[in-house]
Write an enzyme that holds these catalytic residues in place. Structure first.
Site, PDB file in Angstrom:
ATOM      1  N   SER A 173       0.846  -1.190   0.000  1.00  0.00           N
ATOM      2  CA  SER A 173       0.000   0.000   0.000  1.00  0.00           C
ATOM      3  C   SER A 173       0.881   1.239   0.000  1.00  0.00           C
ATOM      4  CB  SER A 173      -0.893  -0.002   1.249  1.00  0.00           C
ATOM      5  OG  SER A 173      -1.585   1.227   1.400  1.00  0.00           O
ATOM      6  N   TYR A 186      -2.331  -0.790  10.353  1.00  0.00           N
ATOM      7  CA  TYR A 186      -2.351  -1.080   8.918  1.00  0.00           C
ATOM      8  C   TYR A 186      -1.024  -0.670   8.274  1.00  0.00           C
ATOM      9  CZ  TYR A 186      -4.050  -1.128   4.070  1.00  0.00           C
ATOM     10  OH  TYR A 186      -4.216  -1.374   2.724  1.00  0.00           O
TER      11      TYR A 186
END
Length: 316
Positions: A173, A186
């Site tokens: 990501s 995350y």
């Protein structure tokens, strides 16, 4: 070898690879043929995983679909079989469970064959302030977002090494290279996934396994259920990515054997600036782009008590 000779060899190789990279910036690499390749995609029940499966099926690949969501996974399988005559195998697998990964991996090897393209796509996100994130959600983030990569590599890499043929794909990501507020668990898990994939890439090259490729994908927020409600202040600069755009870009990167894929293009600018500007300047840029409030509606739904699959650990 003396220093002068070593330096001459280094400069020669460096210049060659620099010119090679410029050449491929102008003339894209020839896309490889994936007909008959066994492609395993985790998190294939919906969103990006489903789209990638559909696209690989259209190229003649043999699909192996993994997801904890059996119903959604079977729906992906059904869609592919309705659209084209493709070999598709769907397995229910909890990627956060090491024993389950190894068990289903053995089943795949017996029933389908050795996986040659592994796409670690399954992921979960919590989206809460650090001190408001329960321990079990932190653990879940790491188990699904990075530990599952260790286990799938352990399961399928040996056969790739033996054949000196394969492709490892890590869906990390933009939050795996730049910290984003209210995504501490995350970000940490995606940073780890990025580092793991990059480390293994260099390890394989030093083992002279040049036919095993790696692609590390770092997209900004994609418009999937996982980040539903997230927004961006200036879409022209830092847009939410559509699933179609993200899936096609990832497919192209894999077919061209590209090591890094960072989306959108403006992300490259942000990553470069991170290395040279001050912390206060970084914060100012984040505020300007609205990165400090991009999760506001996402968090608000959390606080309202609405059940969200992304926080319940459903793999997407």
């Amino acid at each position: 070898m003396n220093v002068l000779l070593d330096t001459s060899i280094f400069l020669g190789k460096f210049l060659y690879y620099f010119l090679e990279s410029l050449y491929y910036k102008i003339i894209p690499k020839k896309k490889k043929d994936v007909t008959g390749e066994i492609v395993l995609i985790t998190g294939a029940a919906s969103g990006l995983g489903r789209l990638l499966a559909i696209k690989f099926a259209s190229l003649g690949a043999i699909l192996v679909l993994w997801d904890i969501n059996e119903e959604g996974n079977m729906e992906t399988c059904r869609i592919i079989k309705e659209e084209r005559d493709a070999k598709v195998f769907a397995y229910t697998c909890d990627c956060s469970n090491r024993q389950d990964v190894y068990r289903v991996a053995d089943q795949v090897k017996k029933e389908v064959g050795n996986v040659t393209i592994l796409i670690n796509n399954a992921g979960v996100v919590t989206g809460r302030e650090f001190l408001k994130t329960p321990d079990h959600m932190v653990e879940r983030s790491f188990l699904v977002n990075v530990m599952s990569h260790f286990w799938t590599y352990k399961a399928f890499l040996p056969a790739m090494l033996e054949a000196n043929h394969g492709h490892l794909v890590c869906i990390s990501s933009f939050a795996g290279i730049v910290g984003i507020n209210e995504l501490s668990d995350y970000c940490a898990s995606k940073f780890a996934a990025y580092g793991f994939a990059e480390s293994l890439h260099f390890e394989l090259k030093l083992l002279q396994k040049s036919k095993i490729n790696t692609t590390i994908v770092c997209p900004y927020f994609i418009k999937t259920g996982m980040f539903e409600g997230c927004s961006t202040k200036y879409p022209l600069l830092l847009p939410m990515l559509t699933q179609e755009y993200a899936a096609q870009s990832i497919l192209n990167a894999i077919l061209e054997e590209q090591l890094y894929l960072i989306m959108p293009r403006f992300s490259h600018v942000a990553l470069f600036l991170k290395q040279i500007i001050s912390t206060n300047m970084m914060m100012t840029m984040a505020e300007y782009l609205g990165m400090d409030i991009s999760l506001a509606s996402f968090i608000e739904r959390e606080k309202s008590g609405e059940v969200q699959t992304k926080t319940e650990g459903k793999q997407q």
